[in-house]
Design a protein around this motif. Structure first.
Motif, short mmCIF file in Angstrom:
data_model
loop_
_atom_site.label_atom_id
_atom_site.label_comp_id
_atom_site.label_asym_id
_atom_site.label_seq_id
_atom_site.Cartn_x
_atom_site.Cartn_y
_atom_site.Cartn_z
N ASN A 247 0.86 -1.18 0.00
CA ASN A 247 0.00 0.00 0.00
C ASN A 247 0.89 1.23 0.00
O ASN A 247 1.93 1.24 0.67
CB ASN A 247 -0.92 0.01 1.23
CG ASN A 247 -2.13 0.91 1.03
OD1 ASN A 247 -2.00 2.13 0.97
ND2 ASN A 247 -3.30 0.31 0.93
N THR A 294 -3.06 -6.36 -1.14
CA THR A 294 -2.51 -5.30 -1.99
C THR A 294 -3.57 -4.32 -2.43
O THR A 294 -4.69 -4.70 -2.79
CB THR A 294 -1.82 -5.90 -3.24
OG1 THR A 294 -1.38 -4.82 -4.10
CG2 THR A 294 -2.76 -6.80 -4.03
N ASP A 295 -3.20 -3.04 -2.41
CA ASP A 295 -4.04 -2.01 -3.02
C ASP A 295 -3.98 -2.22 -4.53
O ASP A 295 -3.03 -2.78 -5.06
CB ASP A 295 -3.51 -0.62 -2.65
CG ASP A 295 -4.52 0.49 -2.94
OD1 ASP A 295 -5.61 0.17 -3.45
OD2 ASP A 295 -4.20 1.66 -2.67
N SER A 323 -9.00 -2.66 -1.18
CA SER A 323 -9.24 -1.45 -1.95
C SER A 323 -10.57 -0.81 -1.61
O SER A 323 -11.49 -1.46 -1.11
CB SER A 323 -9.19 -1.79 -3.45
OG SER A 323 -9.51 -0.67 -4.24
#
Length: 378
Positions: A247, A294-295, A323
């Motif tokens: 991120n 994960t973004d 997200s």
């Protein structure tokens, strides 16, 4: 009197001797060649005409050998292939009826035309050196989201119609140009390679990790082995797993690290990264991870880039998108095709919510429940 007036008008519209002399003199001195360039040629000179004392070329201006971005993308119309001609573009065999593919094609191309109409205005000014400006991070994020969602719609057609469909090809090229203009480091978001799971089918409720009915009605730890059951919320997940978090928001990574020992997966190992390439380099050096959060949009390559690079190397851990994007089935299907295992909602500023560790862990727990229930391999 009328005849004299008509004769006067006729004479006025014809080139006079002085004008004809001027035309020859201009041609001799290369005035047209200088104005139109050496590639104009004698054909344009021969077709030149005099209108009200002005010398105008009669031929068409020669096109540039290499079209500009304005000609290739912004001024170029993308017309969908008429539905009546679509059968020749279909791929066989297909699980979808031809009628459904036709409707999907029509809907996606209509969405693209609306997207292009909006995007063209932005790209027009960014393509002109005199008008180009630096794009703010907020504007980059907005356009990146629009590009990602439109690209997800186009990818629905990837395995249904021929990739040689002119409209589809033009749309794909336009998306690449738009992404590079918005953020040159927006790598991977338009990647077409797929790494879909072979051990599971896409189901929206499972991909977005909704709590299954069985866990709503009973204690949500009953499915776990006795060795890992506990009354502490932080220990309601399998123990000893290795997790990485990607991120670009320092506050998110700081919150992960701060809460790790107390509430957020304290029995797991945790590593945090702000750039995808740093995480990939760690993997190349031998770091092993069972779970990655994960973004989707990170400078230098976000989730799409990361998952593509890892799956290509054979990484078989679970990768989840963390997200703020809303839950949308088509986007979920696209992420699933690209190699994601699920998506966890993370509204902007979620790390300020004191309950976020439990909410994220519950989503992870739902995944492990589904995995054990369905016999998934990762």
């Amino acid at each position: 009197m009328k005849k004299l007036l008509l004769l006067f008008i006729l004479l006025a519209t014809l080139p006079c001797a002085a004008q004809r002399h001027l035309l020859k003199e201009a041609a001799a001195e290369g005035v047209f060649k200088k104005a139109l360039g050496k590639t104009a040629g004698e054909d344009i000179l021969r077709q030149a005409r005099v209108v009200q004392g002005k010398i105008l070329p009669g031929g068409k201006m020669p096109r540039a050998a290499v079209p500009s971005d304005l000609e290739k993308y912004i001024f170029k119309q993308v017309r969908p292939t008429p539905i009546g001609y679509l059968p020749v573009l279909f791929l066989e065999p297909s699980q979808m009826p031809i009628e459904d593919i036709s409707l999907l094609y029509k809907r996606v191309m209509q969405s693209f035309q609306a997207f292009k109409k909006e995007m063209d205005v932005f790209l027009y000014y960014q393509s002109k050196p005199s008008e180009r400006r630096e794009i703010s991070s907020a504007e980059q994020a907005m356009w990146s989201e629009k590009i990602g969602l439109m690209n997800a719609q186009l990818l629905q057609l990837k395995n249904l119609i021929s990739q040689h469909d002119p409209a589809y090809q033009a749309a794909r090229e336009y998306m690449v140009f738009a992404a590079e203009t918005v953020n040159p480091m927006l790598r991977g978001i338009l990647e077409q390679r797929t790494f879909a799971r072979t051990d599971r089918q896409y189901t929206s409720t499972e991909f977005f990790l909704h709590t299954p009915q069985a866990l709503k009605e009973t204690a949500w730890t009953e499915w776990l082995p006795l060795s890992v059951r506990t009354n502490q919320a932080a220990r309601r997940l399998p123990e000893g797993l290795r997790m990485a978090v990607l991120n670009d928001e320092p506050s998110v990574l700081a919150a992960m690290q701060r809460e790790h020992q107390n509430r957020f997966c304290p029995t797991w190992e945790l590593a945090t990264y702000s750039e995808a390439d740093d995480l990939l380099q760690a993997v190349r050096r031998g770091a092993e991870f069972d779970v990655i959060l994960t973004d989707l949009i990170v400078p230098g390559g976000g989730g799409y880039y990361l998952v593509s690079a890892l799956r290509e190397k054979g990484f078989n851990g679970a990768i989840f998108g963390l997200s703020a994007y809303p839950e949308e089935s088509r986007m979920g299907w696209n992420m699933f095709q690209r190699g994601f295992d699920g998506m966890i909602p993370a509204p902007i500023g979620f790390e300020q919510d004191r309950n976020w560790p439990r909410l994220v862990m519950k989503k992870l727990q739902n995944y492990f429940y589904y995995r054990d229930l369905n016999g998934w391999s990762r």
